[in-house]
Design an enzyme around this catalytic site. Sequence first.
Site, PDB file in Angstrom:
ATOM      1  N   LYS A  91     -10.832   8.226  -4.955  1.00 52.12           N
ATOM      2  CA  LYS A  91     -10.537   6.866  -5.412  1.00 52.12           C
ATOM      3  C   LYS A  91     -11.575   6.466  -6.449  1.00 52.12           C
ATOM      4  CE  LYS A  91      -7.372   3.706  -4.393  1.00 52.12           C
ATOM      5  NZ  LYS A  91      -5.941   3.981  -4.159  1.00 52.12           N
ATOM      6  N   ASP A 111      -3.785   1.552  -9.573  1.00 52.32           N
ATOM      7  CA  ASP A 111      -3.987   0.779  -8.344  1.00 52.32           C
ATOM      8  C   ASP A 111      -3.981  -0.686  -8.795  1.00 52.32           C
ATOM      9  OD1 ASP A 111      -4.825   1.312  -5.335  1.00 52.32           O
ATOM     10  OD2 ASP A 111      -6.062  -0.362  -5.989  1.00 52.32           O
TER      11      ASP A 111
END
Length: 455
Positions: A111, A151
């Site tokens: 991430k 995201d």
Amino acid sequence: MPSEPEFEQAYNEIATTLKDSTLFEKHPEYKKALKVVSIPERIIQFRVTWEDDEGNLQVNNGYRVQFNSALGPYKGGLRFHPTVNLSILKFLGFEQIFKNALTGTNIGGGKGGADFNPKGRSVAEIRRFCCAFMGELQRHIGADTDVPAGDIAVGGREIGFLFGAYKKAKNVWEGTLTGKGLAWGGSLIRPEATGFGLLYYVENMVKYATKGEESIAGKLCAISGSGNVAQYAAFKVLELGGKVLSLSDSKGALVTENGLNYEQVKAIQDVKADRGTIEQLISENKLFSDPDIKYYPGERPWTYVKKVDIVLPCATQNEISADEAKAVIAAGAKYVAEGSNMGSTQEAIDVFEAERLSAKDLKLWYAPGKAANAGGVAISAIEMSQNSQRLSYTAEKVDSILKDIMTDCFNNCVTTAIEYSSEKNADALPSLVKGANIAGFVKVIQAMYEQGDLY
């Protein structure tokens, strides 16, 4: 060492469910694995300097947490939001390891992002920031190393800017980012995949719990958020014959007993594409003049929904508290499935799991985000496959693959939960929390043993 509350919450959820199962009794060698897999293989932190429209120097923190590559290249989104820090990215990356494992595709977990706030910024400023961010990130990623996606606040536009900067820096065209435009390597159904996949997972929950007697048709569905996941979850609810009772954003919640129709959801999608708010929309658009439609500034929808069957948190982490969990149960909720990552606090999960165990008949069944929202990253992996082959699949093929992946993910969670259950109430539905955590953990740890990362 500084406190990392979000990461600690994600770690404790995994650790608790593993210890409360029979996994370590059957595989005592796995006990030591948790302390290894919970440390990222690599954390990259870097400075991002860029110029605003007035010519002023701006600086932000950029990050990439490359958590685990046992199953394949690091895979996970980039988030641009002022709250981004290492705790949040480590929690998201840790969850991503096991979520990606549950898809059945060969991708690891990671991430990244930056504490950049795109709200109020011009398109030119966002482009300059993306180019500056990728100027550093490009050193650490690649199609066979690390494949980021979007995201929060990183959509198709931002992926385009990032991909263009990567291509210029590396002098290579490769599928290093997913969520790309259809004309240059993107996949059909990718924007819809997380929301659609969430409903395919819930569809399996309903069929299993009712022995095939019920479906989503006629069900009352409360949804939070109004971004990509929430939008396509709402569209899929309507397509399957359910009723959408709510949507929300950071400014407040829209709630209606009569349900939103397709045109209303589409209007919300359009205003979000223009970076507007729901409050602004309902004050200006006649589609929302129905007195049944209520708007609650600064609130989430959960305590304002009077009657509900399915609860779908699709906004951000920890968006359902213990009190809100009790409120949706009191309103009749039978299914809760997270479209957001770690959408419920641990206290809320405890409420849901206690309710599941409290009776023989279905009272409430909860599905964690690492299983229920895995559809997005699953189709990102399919996009990677298409890029490698220089092919484009049809929408029908991708949607069929997505449906199969979510069904397999659900079945894996159920069978694993049953296999490693230590619960005394044998009549209760299997714990999808334990099923998801154990199934993802076992797959990753077994790969690490076979590759010599554990011994």
